[in-house]
Enzyme design. Structure first.
Site, PDB file in Angstrom:
ATOM      1  N   GLU A 211      77.515 -13.258 115.594  1.00 17.81           N
ATOM      2  CA  GLU A 211      78.475 -14.358 115.546  1.00 17.81           C
ATOM      3  C   GLU A 211      79.290 -14.292 116.829  1.00 17.81           C
ATOM      4  O   GLU A 211      80.189 -13.459 116.962  1.00 17.81           O
ATOM      5  CB  GLU A 211      79.364 -14.231 114.302  1.00 17.81           C
ATOM      6  CG  GLU A 211      78.611 -14.341 112.989  1.00 17.81           C
ATOM      7  CD  GLU A 211      77.907 -15.677 112.810  1.00 17.81           C
ATOM      8  OE1 GLU A 211      78.281 -16.647 113.505  1.00 17.81           O
ATOM      9  OE2 GLU A 211      76.978 -15.751 111.992  1.00 17.81           O
ATOM     10  N   CYS A 245      87.028 -18.175 117.666  1.00 19.63           N
ATOM     11  CA  CYS A 245      85.741 -18.498 118.282  1.00 19.63           C
ATOM     12  C   CYS A 245      85.337 -19.950 118.089  1.00 19.63           C
ATOM     13  O   CYS A 245      84.496 -20.465 118.824  1.00 19.63           O
ATOM     14  CB  CYS A 245      84.649 -17.569 117.746  1.00 19.63           C
ATOM     15  SG  CYS A 245      84.440 -17.657 115.956  1.00 19.63           S
TER      16      CYS A 245
END
Length: 458
Positions: A211, A245
């Site tokens: 991720e 993110c």
């Protein structure tokens, strides 16, 4: 804690081979214990997140603790259903057989979590691994020491280390962990470190979930609701002071609404955190002084339309809007990971889409505009891990949506059932009775059987 990493992994190997984690009632009991521990240590978690990142109690709960609790609740409610063997069709050529898929745990799982959501991103992957029946080692971030300490406290309060353990340390510890043989690795962090993780995993052909991040674009078209678009974009950008993110990384604003939209962005900042964000209890801080210095360097080569104030000692960085930005600007080279928002203009939508597609595939891409045809065009012609129409960031909160990247923004997805699936190997099984044994499969083969086979295989 075991004397060293190898001793710990030997303990976990032996425990996994005992098959105790295969029992569903055992897994459910462990998840319930974890839920109780999180509730018990709730006030300490909030204090730790405030100490490390300046998060308010509201943000600590909404973006970390509450997300973990929701994930836990979903697994406790659905695990028995998810874990059931799934019957599938069997072709007539395999008669008299039945076929099904069995979910099996991988074994030893390593979870490496980042500093930006140090509680949530340590525990949600771990919940998936536990739910699927694995043993787990969590390596939390060394940059958020207070939260890493409370994560360890909760894990040690809840589990035996032969089952779930926390290993603390810096880069050297991460390197040592990556040198070990794992059955699955889950990493959240930068693309640069993701490459290192994947290279280490290749030694044993270990499957990985990465991720990562990227430069998440936002397009604001001429028919967008400007007030709502500005509020949602600024909210998403200032969440965790931009250290997210999936935060909006840069804006493309249709040129005819550019000046008006800049004013709306500024108004949203003032409404949310006032003219003195460093004294606003709802506005977090940057993780450390080095990160503040890095962010300050991104202001070069652009015009500061608003903000730009920073304090290396208190780690505060004010919400900042940049204009006069080009593809060569320092701020456009890598993921910003902070409260800086570069704004560029476009005339026709294809110009913005072409720019986005020339770069690496981002973790998220967002579009604001009311025309449904244009919305579909954006979704059809851009590529990203996830996306939002008239929305940012909120897709992460939906456990029924898989969350993950593509290309340099990552691989693999999780949340809800996907968290169970990604830590489970789907083993295909065919089961055949011995009461019937058709001769068609055995030599010597006969032409009459060949014609029958050709018909069956169509």
């Amino acid at each position: 804690m075991a004397k060293n990493i190898q001793e710990l992994l030997n303990q976990q190997d032996a425990y996994f081979r005992s098959h105790e984690t295969l029992d569903l009632s055992f897994r459910i009991k462990q998840l319930k214990k974890l839920r109780g521990a999180i509730s018990h240590f709730g006030p300490e978690i909030v204090k730790a997140l405030h100490a490390d990142l300046g998060k308010s109690e509201f943000e600590a709960f909404s973006s970390e603790i509450g997300m973990v609790q929701k994930e836990l609740g979903t697994h406790l409610k659905k695990l028995k259903t998810w874990a059931k063997p799934k019957r599938v069709k069997t072709p007539i050529i395999a008669f008299p057989s039945s076929s099904y898929i069995q979910n099996q745990p991988y074994g030893k799982v390593l979870v490496i979590s980042p500093f930006n959501f140090p509680f949530m991103l340590a525990l949600i992957p771990a919940i998936g691994a536990i739910s699927a029946g694995n043993v787990v080692v969590i390596k939390p971030s060394e940059y958020t020491k207070k939260t890493s300490e409370i994560v360890q406290k909760i894990i040690e309060y809840t589990f035996d280390e032969k089952y779930v353990a926390v290993v603390q340390g810096g880069i050297e510890v991460s390197q040592e962990l990556l040198e070990q043989r794992w059955d699955k690795i889950f990493f959240t962090g930068s693309t640069r470190v993701g490459r290192i993780v994947m290279k280490a995993a290749a030694e044993y052909i270990t499957p990985v979930v990465l991720e990562l991040g990227g430069k998440n674009p936002v397009i604001v078209d001429r028919d967008a609701n400007l007030k709502i678009a500005a509020k949602r974009i600024i909210w998403g950008k200032l969440l965790n002071a931009g250290q997210t993110c999936i935060a909006p990384d840069y804006l493309f604003v249709q040129e005819t609404i550019f000046e008006e939209f800049l004013q709306e962005l500024k108004a949203a900042i003032l409404k949310f955190v006032s003219e003195n964000p460093e004294s606003c209890k709802d506005y977090p801080k940057i993780v450390n002084g080095n990160a503040v210095k890095r962010l300050s360097g991104l202001l070069k080569g652009a015009t500061v339309y608003y903000g730009g104030k920073l304090d290396e000692e208190t780690h505060h960085f004010s919400p900042t809007i940049l204009t006069d930005v080009s593809s060569e600007s320092e701020v456009m080279q890598d993921e910003i990971f902070g409260p800086i928002l570069p704004v560029m203009t476009f005339s026709e939508l294809h110009q913005a889409i072409d720019y986005i597609n020339k770069g690496e595939k981002p973790l998220a891409a967002y579009y604001f505009g009311e025309n449904k045809k244009t919305q579909k065009e954006f979704l059809r012609e851009t590529y990203s891990g996830d996306s939002g129409i008239n929305e940012v960031v909120m897709h992460f909160s939906n456990l029924w949506l898989p969350f993950g990247g593509v290309g340099l923004s990552g691989m693999g997805s999780y949340h809800g059932k996907r968290s169970f699936d990604i830590f489970s190997h789907q083993r295909s099984i065919i089961k055949t009775t011995t009461k019937i044994d058709l001769p068609i499969r055995y030599p010597p083969y006969k032409n009459v059987f060949l014609k029958l086979l050709q018909q069956l295989m169509k």
